[in-house]
Scaffold this active site. Sequence first.
Site, PDB file in Angstrom:
ATOM      1  N   GLY A  45      55.932   0.942  10.572  1.00 52.91           N
ATOM      2  CA  GLY A  45      56.857   1.541  11.523  1.00 52.91           C
ATOM      3  C   GLY A  45      57.818   0.483  12.027  1.00 52.91           C
ATOM      4  CD  GLN A  50      59.554  -3.009  16.249  1.00 52.91           C
ATOM      5  OE1 GLN A  50      59.476  -1.864  15.811  1.00 52.91           O
ATOM      6  NE2 GLN A  50      58.660  -3.943  15.993  1.00 52.91           N
ATOM      7  CB  CYS A  96      53.921  -5.234  17.376  1.00 58.89           C
ATOM      8  SG  CYS A  96      55.633  -4.805  17.699  1.00 58.89           S
ATOM      9  CG  LEU A  97      56.690  -5.225  11.758  1.00 59.25           C
ATOM     10  CD1 LEU A  97      57.782  -4.426  11.053  1.00 59.25           C
ATOM     11  CD2 LEU A  97      55.935  -6.105  10.779  1.00 59.25           C
ATOM     12  CG  HIS A 138      53.135   0.769  17.821  1.00 54.51           C
ATOM     13  ND1 HIS A 138      52.241  -0.185  18.244  1.00 54.51           N
ATOM     14  CD2 HIS A 138      54.239   0.095  17.394  1.00 54.51           C
ATOM     15  CE1 HIS A 138      52.786  -1.382  18.094  1.00 54.51           C
ATOM     16  NE2 HIS A 138      54.001  -1.238  17.571  1.00 54.51           N
ATOM     17  CD  GLU A 139      57.108   1.608  15.271  1.00 49.94           C
ATOM     18  OE1 GLU A 139      58.134   1.094  15.772  1.00 49.94           O
ATOM     19  OE2 GLU A 139      56.179   0.927  14.805  1.00 49.94           O
ATOM     20  CG  HIS A 142      58.727  -0.670  19.684  1.00 48.33           C
ATOM     21  ND1 HIS A 142      58.748  -1.942  20.206  1.00 48.33           N
ATOM     22  CD2 HIS A 142      57.782  -0.684  18.715  1.00 48.33           C
ATOM     23  CE1 HIS A 142      57.848  -2.688  19.582  1.00 48.33           C
ATOM     24  NE2 HIS A 142      57.250  -1.947  18.673  1.00 48.33           N
TER      25      HIS A 142
END
Length: 183
Positions: A45, A50, A96-97, A138-139, A142
């Site tokens: 994701g 991000q 997380c990225l 999760h996304e 963000h």
Amino acid sequence: MIFPIVLYGDPVLKKKASEVEENDESVKEFVEHMYETMYAAQGVGLAAPQVGQSLRIFVIDTTPMEDEEEEGLKQAFINPIMIEELGEEWAFEEGCLSIPGVRADVNRKPTIKIEYFDENWELHEKTFDGMKARVIQHEYDHIEGKLFTDYLTPFKKRLIKGKLANISKGKTDAEYRVKVPRP
């Protein structure tokens, strides 16, 4: 095009994202670049904040997480609205990225109902559960300016404080950087 991924400490990650103007034709190309970036970083994701864009857009592809019985979900979510989250919370280790090298258990509800536009500006209202719901939550966080670390107990936050400080300082050590080729 592969975008650089914004790391923990950047203010864009803590800001509530702005809605995308409906029928904006540039969204389709942006979504394609987001998928490229997500795949290059080996994520499931990726949200617009991000990649430094405070927009209510995220993409997911849960295929790598699903078992043989479950089919993965590849979907773009534009201007999503979380309608409801249902069920008894369950813990699962998330990463997380934008926070490389940090993973922790996060409690989330197993079923969600969400309304969103896809990249063709078609409106959907769907219910998701299990891992698909978790990745979407999760996304979605963000674009609301929340990170998975916001759900951690004060004790857990103290345990990872040093790692988070190194990430926000831009430490170049490989364990704290996402290996994404730069354009």
